[in-house]
Design a protein around this motif. Structure first.
Motif, PDB file in Angstrom:
ATOM      1  N   LEU A   2      41.323  44.850  44.693  1.00 34.66           N
ATOM      2  CA  LEU A   2      41.639  43.940  45.795  1.00 34.66           C
ATOM      3  C   LEU A   2      40.372  43.487  46.511  1.00 34.66           C
ATOM      4  CD1 LEU A   2      43.763  42.547  47.522  1.00 34.66           C
ATOM      5  CD2 LEU A   2      43.889  44.623  48.930  1.00 34.66           C
ATOM      6  N   HIS A   3      39.432  44.411  46.729  1.00 31.90           N
ATOM      7  CA  HIS A   3      38.167  44.055  47.381  1.00 31.90           C
ATOM      8  C   HIS A   3      37.408  43.035  46.535  1.00 31.90           C
ATOM      9  CE1 HIS A   3      33.835  44.636  48.294  1.00 31.90           C
ATOM     10  NE2 HIS A   3      34.277  44.681  49.541  1.00 31.90           N
ATOM     11  N   TYR A   4      37.432  43.204  45.221  1.00 28.12           N
ATOM     12  CA  TYR A   4      36.744  42.280  44.322  1.00 28.12           C
ATOM     13  C   TYR A   4      37.367  40.885  44.406  1.00 28.12           C
ATOM     14  CZ  TYR A   4      35.093  40.260  39.903  1.00 28.12           C
ATOM     15  OH  TYR A   4      34.545  39.434  38.959  1.00 28.12           O
ATOM     16  N   VAL A   5      38.703  40.815  44.421  1.00 33.84           N
ATOM     17  CA  VAL A   5      39.397  39.524  44.487  1.00 33.84           C
ATOM     18  C   VAL A   5      39.106  38.827  45.807  1.00 33.84           C
ATOM     19  CG1 VAL A   5      41.666  38.430  44.566  1.00 33.84           C
ATOM     20  CG2 VAL A   5      41.212  40.217  42.881  1.00 33.84           C
ATOM     21  N   ILE A   6      39.157  39.573  46.913  1.00 34.69           N
ATOM     22  CA  ILE A   6      38.884  38.976  48.228  1.00 34.69           C
ATOM     23  C   ILE A   6      37.462  38.432  48.288  1.00 34.69           C
ATOM     24  CG2 ILE A   6      38.626  39.500  50.683  1.00 34.69           C
ATOM     25  CD1 ILE A   6      40.907  41.505  50.377  1.00 34.69           C
ATOM     26  N   LYS A   7      36.532  39.168  47.737  1.00 36.89           N
ATOM     27  CA  LYS A   7      35.133  38.717  47.729  1.00 36.89           C
ATOM     28  C   LYS A   7      34.992  37.415  46.953  1.00 36.89           C
ATOM     29  CE  LYS A   7      30.492  40.276  46.400  1.00 36.89           C
ATOM     30  NZ  LYS A   7      29.706  41.371  45.780  1.00 36.89           N
ATOM     31  N   ARG A   8      35.676  37.315  45.804  1.00 39.76           N
ATOM     32  CA  ARG A   8      35.602  36.095  44.999  1.00 39.76           C
ATOM     33  C   ARG A   8      36.256  34.918  45.710  1.00 39.76           C
ATOM     34  NH1 ARG A   8      31.477  36.307  41.666  1.00 39.76           N
ATOM     35  NH2 ARG A   8      31.338  38.380  40.780  1.00 39.76           N
ATOM     36  N   VAL A   9      37.353  35.167  46.415  1.00 38.41           N
ATOM     37  CA  VAL A   9      38.022  34.093  47.162  1.00 38.41           C
ATOM     38  C   VAL A   9      37.115  33.567  48.263  1.00 38.41           C
ATOM     39  CG1 VAL A   9      39.947  33.569  48.697  1.00 38.41           C
ATOM     40  CG2 VAL A   9      40.349  34.873  46.610  1.00 38.41           C
ATOM     41  N   VAL A 305      38.556  37.168  37.701  1.00 40.13           N
ATOM     42  CA  VAL A 305      39.595  38.183  37.833  1.00 40.13           C
ATOM     43  C   VAL A 305      39.942  38.777  36.468  1.00 40.13           C
ATOM     44  CG1 VAL A 305      42.000  38.579  38.492  1.00 40.13           C
ATOM     45  CG2 VAL A 305      40.528  37.185  39.947  1.00 40.13           C
ATOM     46  N   LEU A 306      40.018  37.930  35.446  1.00 41.87           N
ATOM     47  CA  LEU A 306      40.290  38.424  34.095  1.00 41.87           C
ATOM     48  C   LEU A 306      39.142  39.306  33.594  1.00 41.87           C
ATOM     49  CD1 LEU A 306      41.875  35.262  32.428  1.00 41.87           C
ATOM     50  CD2 LEU A 306      43.026  37.369  33.093  1.00 41.87           C
ATOM     51  N   TYR A 307      37.915  38.937  33.943  1.00 42.22           N
ATOM     52  CA  TYR A 307      36.763  39.786  33.615  1.00 42.22           C
ATOM     53  C   TYR A 307      36.972  41.202  34.175  1.00 42.22           C
ATOM     54  CZ  TYR A 307      33.312  36.452  31.779  1.00 42.22           C
ATOM     55  OH  TYR A 307      32.624  35.583  30.994  1.00 42.22           O
ATOM     56  N   ALA A 308      37.312  41.256  35.456  1.00 40.37           N
ATOM     57  CA  ALA A 308      37.474  42.559  36.118  1.00 40.37           C
ATOM     58  C   ALA A 308      38.629  43.345  35.510  1.00 40.37           C
ATOM     59  CB  ALA A 308      37.691  42.349  37.611  1.00 40.37           C
ATOM     60  N   TRP A 309      39.669  42.639  35.059  1.00 36.67           N
ATOM     61  CA  TRP A 309      40.804  43.326  34.450  1.00 36.67           C
ATOM     62  C   TRP A 309      40.443  43.872  33.067  1.00 36.67           C
ATOM     63  CZ3 TRP A 309      44.050  41.475  30.273  1.00 36.67           C
ATOM     64  CH2 TRP A 309      45.137  42.309  30.012  1.00 36.67           C
ATOM     65  N   ILE A 314      32.928  45.842  35.882  1.00 38.37           N
ATOM     66  CA  ILE A 314      32.546  44.663  36.665  1.00 38.37           C
ATOM     67  C   ILE A 314      33.012  44.810  38.101  1.00 38.37           C
ATOM     68  CG2 ILE A 314      32.956  42.184  36.933  1.00 38.37           C
ATOM     69  CD1 ILE A 314      33.061  41.982  33.891  1.00 38.37           C
ATOM     70  N   ARG A 315      34.269  45.205  38.303  1.00 40.40           N
ATOM     71  CA  ARG A 315      34.763  45.320  39.680  1.00 40.40           C
ATOM     72  C   ARG A 315      34.189  46.543  40.375  1.00 40.40           C
ATOM     73  NH1 ARG A 315      39.724  46.294  36.771  1.00 40.40           N
ATOM     74  NH2 ARG A 315      40.437  48.468  36.902  1.00 40.40           N
ATOM     75  N   TYR A 316      33.817  47.589  39.638  1.00 40.83           N
ATOM     76  CA  TYR A 316      33.230  48.756  40.267  1.00 40.83           C
ATOM     77  C   TYR A 316      31.848  48.451  40.819  1.00 40.83           C
ATOM     78  CZ  TYR A 316      37.001  51.447  38.164  1.00 40.83           C
ATOM     79  OH  TYR A 316      38.222  51.925  37.814  1.00 40.83           O
ATOM     80  N   ARG A 317      31.157  47.514  40.193  1.00 40.21           N
ATOM     81  CA  ARG A 317      29.824  47.153  40.695  1.00 40.21           C
ATOM     82  C   ARG A 317      29.891  46.349  41.979  1.00 40.21           C
ATOM     83  NH1 ARG A 317      27.450  45.157  34.822  1.00 40.21           N
ATOM     84  NH2 ARG A 317      27.240  47.203  33.870  1.00 40.21           N
TER      85      ARG A 317
END
Length: 317
Positions: A2-9, A305-309, A314-317
């Motif tokens: 969720l933090h990764y998605v919010i950052k990208r938005v 988002v697909l990358y992180a999935w 990727i999302r942990y970084r």
């Protein structure tokens, strides 16, 4: 996640704001008075009072900073302004055209993925065999064949062999699904073929690289089934560059199929771009650039988002 998605938005906001500023400034840096050029292009004498009245109606007599603030405020309320060419709201002009272009882009993407991923994977598994050579020939032919030329060949083939041509008037899919698909499936195939050629070559290259990795060799040494190795270990990692290509091509298809739309008599966003430039409708050009830029930004967001999935690192970084 969720933090990764919010950052990208949040990163999308300055990108779209930058695009809005650049296109707004560039349209006002055009040489000459855009209203005078547009009215003079229609022929006949145009008085100074008429030009001044048109500038006042469009708000062009105000300071540039105020025009930008008013435009941005209208954008926040979903108002893209009025077309200088037709006088109708730009949201109305974009409505059915965006719907048509979006459907063609989605159908082309679906066709490309269905063709590219299996063919690219098969070519990687059967490297340097007749299967690999056949897939490579398929891909090279797709890269070398313009989609509009393939569309012309399709129409001529239907006309000569079957005495039939696709419908030339757009029908929304919810009104008549059969008539809608019988018109749009052909431009989707023409563009999807070239699209699949690019994605198939990328899939093959990525799969060859992944299949040589140590963890794949270890999985084989442990005796895992080939199908399990491909699905769980190889394919997910090989899809990262393929998803990038698919996302960029999808965004391009929404506004870049000008000639293909002409061949199939489709009144999409590409044709609207050309018409807006031809009629000196700078408010419509401004809105179209912003819409296409938004599509690119949203496509990149979906790819991220697909990358992180696919790759949790990727999302942990």
């Amino acid at each position: 996640m969720l933090h990764y998605v919010i950052k990208r938005v949040l990163l999308m906001i300055p990108t779209l704001l930058g695009v809005a500023v650049v296109i707004f400034v560039l349209m006002r840096m055009l040489p000459g008075d855009i209203v005078e050029v547009r009215l003079a292009s229609e022929g006949g004498y145009v008085s100074a009072e008429t030009i001044a009245g048109e500038r006042a109606r469009l708000g062009l007599d105000r300071p540039v900073w105020r025009q930008f603030v008013e435009w941005m405020w209208a954008l926040l309320h979903g108002d893209l302004g009025e077309s200088m060419w037709t006088g109708r709201p730009i949201t109305y002009e974009l409505g059915i055209r965006f719907q048509l272009s979006l459907q063609v882009a989605l159908m082309s993407t679906l066709i490309a993925v269905i063709l590219a991923v299996p063919l690219g994977t098969l070519a990687a598994l059967k490297q340097d065999t007749w299967v690999d050579y056949a897939v490579r020939a398929f891909s090279i032919a797709g890269l070398a064949t313009p989609s509009f030329w393939l569309g012309i060949v399709m129409i001529l083939g239907f006309l000569i062999v079957f005495r039939w041509v696709p419908p030339m008037v757009y029908t929304p899919i919810w009104e008549d699904p059969w008539r809608n698909l019988s018109q749009l499936i052909w431009p989707a195939l023409a563009t999807g073929y070239r699209y699949s050629a690019v994605a198939a070559r990328m899939t093959r290259s990525a799969m060859l690289e992944v299949l040589r990795e140590d963890y794949v060799r270890t999985a084989r040494a442990k005796g895992l089934w080939q199908r399990l190795i491909l699905r769980r270990h190889a394919l997910k990692n090989a899809m990262l560059p393929v998803i990038t290509v698919v996302g960029l091509e999808f965004a391009f298809l929404l506004g870049g199929l000008v000639v293909t739309e002409q061949v199939f008599n489709l009144n999409g966003l590409g044709k609207l771009f050309v018409d807006a430039v031809t009629h000196y409708d700078y408010t419509l050009v401004q809105a179209l650039v912003l819409v296409v830029a938004s599509v690119f930004v949203i496509s990149n967001f979906v790819v991220d988002v697909l990358y992180a999935w696919l790759d949790p690192r990727i999302r942990y970084r």
